[in-house]
Motif scaffolding. Structure first.
Motif, PDB file in Angstrom:
ATOM      1  N   VAL A  42     -67.087  -9.876  30.192  1.00  0.00           N
ATOM      2  CA  VAL A  42     -66.708  -8.214  30.662  1.00  0.00           C
ATOM      3  C   VAL A  42     -68.284  -7.658  31.177  1.00  0.00           C
ATOM      4  N   LEU A  43     -68.407  -7.915  32.720  1.00  0.00           N
ATOM      5  CA  LEU A  43     -69.453  -7.732  33.185  1.00  0.00           C
ATOM      6  C   LEU A  43     -69.669  -6.455  33.929  1.00  0.00           C
ATOM      7  N   ASN A  44     -70.604  -5.746  33.686  1.00  0.00           N
ATOM      8  CA  ASN A  44     -70.706  -4.258  33.996  1.00  0.00           C
ATOM      9  C   ASN A  44     -71.665  -4.681  35.309  1.00  0.00           C
ATOM     10  N   TYR A  45     -71.956  -4.418  36.160  1.00  0.00           N
ATOM     11  CA  TYR A  45     -72.591  -5.012  37.072  1.00  0.00           C
ATOM     12  C   TYR A  45     -73.011  -3.175  38.168  1.00  0.00           C
ATOM     13  N   GLY A  46     -73.912  -2.348  37.327  1.00  0.00           N
ATOM     14  CA  GLY A  46     -74.932  -1.346  38.045  1.00  0.00           C
ATOM     15  C   GLY A  46     -76.214  -0.490  37.695  1.00  0.00           C
ATOM     16  N   SER A  47     -76.171   0.289  38.030  1.00  0.00           N
ATOM     17  CA  SER A  47     -77.316   1.100  37.650  1.00  0.00           C
ATOM     18  C   SER A  47     -77.947   1.326  36.351  1.00  0.00           C
ATOM     19  N   LEU A  48     -79.292   1.483  36.145  1.00  0.00           N
ATOM     20  CA  LEU A  48     -80.408   1.487  35.162  1.00  0.00           C
ATOM     21  C   LEU A  48     -81.165   2.842  35.291  1.00  0.00           C
ATOM     22  N   ASN A  49     -80.633   3.732  34.955  1.00  0.00           N
ATOM     23  CA  ASN A  49     -82.124   5.250  35.255  1.00  0.00           C
ATOM     24  C   ASN A  49     -82.935   5.138  34.185  1.00  0.00           C
ATOM     25  N   VAL A  50     -83.681   5.546  34.596  1.00  0.00           N
ATOM     26  CA  VAL A  50     -85.105   6.373  33.440  1.00  0.00           C
ATOM     27  C   VAL A  50     -84.093   8.109  33.579  1.00  0.00           C
ATOM     28  N   ASP A  51     -83.914   9.141  32.641  1.00  0.00           N
ATOM     29  CA  ASP A  51     -83.442  10.457  32.941  1.00  0.00           C
ATOM     30  C   ASP A  51     -84.720  11.017  32.273  1.00  0.00           C
ATOM     31  N   TYR A  52     -85.387  12.463  33.556  1.00  0.00           N
ATOM     32  CA  TYR A  52     -86.081  12.959  33.063  1.00  0.00           C
ATOM     33  C   TYR A  52     -85.296  14.341  32.964  1.00  0.00           C
ATOM     34  N   VAL A 108     -70.132  -6.739  26.396  1.00  0.00           N
ATOM     35  CA  VAL A 108     -70.518  -7.007  28.312  1.00  0.00           C
ATOM     36  C   VAL A 108     -71.549  -6.784  27.713  1.00  0.00           C
ATOM     37  N   TYR A 109     -71.722  -7.823  29.160  1.00  0.00           N
ATOM     38  CA  TYR A 109     -72.705  -8.511  29.830  1.00  0.00           C
ATOM     39  C   TYR A 109     -73.453  -6.731  31.020  1.00  0.00           C
ATOM     40  N   HIS A 110     -74.777  -6.454  31.275  1.00  0.00           N
ATOM     41  CA  HIS A 110     -74.920  -5.915  32.227  1.00  0.00           C
ATOM     42  C   HIS A 110     -75.477  -6.179  33.250  1.00  0.00           C
ATOM     43  N   ALA A 111     -75.435  -6.386  34.205  1.00  0.00           N
ATOM     44  CA  ALA A 111     -76.621  -7.024  35.449  1.00  0.00           C
ATOM     45  C   ALA A 111     -76.846  -5.621  36.866  1.00  0.00           C
ATOM     46  N   GLY A 112     -77.943  -6.015  36.961  1.00  0.00           N
ATOM     47  CA  GLY A 112     -78.404  -4.821  37.754  1.00  0.00           C
ATOM     48  C   GLY A 112     -80.072  -5.269  37.273  1.00  0.00           C
ATOM     49  N   ILE A 113     -80.473  -4.447  37.687  1.00  0.00           N
ATOM     50  CA  ILE A 113     -82.680  -4.200  38.119  1.00  0.00           C
ATOM     51  C   ILE A 113     -83.353  -3.265  37.567  1.00  0.00           C
ATOM     52  N   VAL A 114     -84.484  -3.790  36.795  1.00  0.00           N
ATOM     53  CA  VAL A 114     -84.979  -2.466  36.416  1.00  0.00           C
ATOM     54  C   VAL A 114     -86.342  -2.376  37.496  1.00  0.00           C
TER      55      VAL A 114
END
Ligand code: RIB
Length: 296
Positions: free
Chosen positions: A3-13, A54-60
């Motif tokens: 299972v690959l989730n290619y998606g966003s990573l956000n810091v939520d304020y 799950v593998y997460h793909a994305g950029i921080v």
């Protein structure tokens, strides 16, 4: 099957306010908290907490430690997360006294995917593997095309819906999870049955989950509709409730549960998330969910 989730990573304020601010108004906020979030990351964490690797793909960005820590804590595989020395994706979220929220999203590094990086990630996945997507990163059209070529099962949560999705071949999607607003944006219909019928006509061969806020959720595969009511709770913060539902629904399907049971588990997990503050920290573990439902 991977299972690959290619998606966003956000810091939520997250700012606690009396009411959602209106144009021209200035308002004191009673509290400000910083949480890990992003639709992509929330869904990966829900899957991991539900017990599915799950593998997460994305950029921080250079502010991404909190996001990587959240992955590690929940057991999300970070092999395909890269870091760039610039400001990462983040949000400004108002939560009012009725637990309603509104979100300003800054894409940052989520909008910096490249063909090279997509190719590098997808090289390790193939036929029958799941790919989960939302609409908070760039290159979605390319990712969908490449994953479809590889015969991956593409799960699409087209949120937040915008024109960018028009460039994507959504006919390649295996499973859609949409809310009523997105359903209307995609089909032009308002009524839930009409939305589902129109989606089934537009995307034959796909299956659909339409979430209806306080009115529950419906699954439709073009033949049969399965309904699930919500579990009523006192809402504290609705952020990530939909992502929790999505992650738990997919996880339950992967575990081989029936559609009805998968919807029920997703609805329970989502109700627990609503009763807690924050995005990823609000997502319950499988033990909590199963205990409340009295299931194994
Ligand atoms: O779905 C909730 C998420 O949407 C938040 O965590 C925020 O980051 C936005 O992407």
């Amino acid at each position: 099957m991977k299972v690959l989730n290619y998606g966003s990573l956000n810091v939520d304020y997250v700012y606690s306010v009396d009411h959602i601010i209106v144009g021209g108004e200035t308002q004191h906020s009673s509290k400000m908290e910083i949480f890990s979030g992003g639709k992509g990351l929330n869904q990966s964490i829900a899957l991991a907490k539900a017990g599915v690797p799950v593998y997460h793909a994305g950029i921080v960005g250079n502010d991404g430690d909190i996001l990587l820590d959240a992955c590690k804590e929940a057991g999300v595989n970070t092999k395909y997360i890269r870091r760039l020395p610039v400001k990462g994706g983040h949000t400004m979220i108002q939560v009012d006294k009725n637990a309603q929220n509104c979100i300003i999203l800054y894409g940052g590094t989520n909008q910096m995917q490249t063909r090279e990086f997509v190719d590098e990630v997808l090289a390790d996945f193939g036929e029958g593997d799941y790919l989960i997507l939302q609409n908070e990163i760039n290159m979605l059209d390319y990712i969908i095309d490449q994953a479809y070529e590889k015969k991956m099962k593409i799960v699409m949560n087209p949120s937040p819906y915008d024109d960018k999705l028009n460039s994507c071949d959504l006919g390649k999607v295996y499973l859609f999870l949409v809310n009523e607003i997105e359903g209307e944006q995609i089909t032009g219909c308002k009524d839930k049955d009409q939305i589902l019928d129109a989606m089934a006509e537009k995307f034959p061969g796909a299956r659909f989950v339409l979430t209806l806020g306080g009115d529950g959720a419906v699954y439709y595969d073009g033949k049969e509709k399965v309904f699930q009511d919500i579990f009523k709770v006192k809402a504290v913060d609705t952020t990530a409730a939909g992502d929790t539902f999505t992650g738990y629904f997919i996880a339950s399907l992967i575990e081989g549960r029936s559609i009805q049971e998968s919807l029920r588990i997703a609805a329970k997990a989502s109700s627990i998330a609503v009763s807690r503050p924050g995005a990823t920290p609000s997502i319950p573990t499988a033990e909590e969910v199963k205990k409340e439902l009295g299931i194994e």
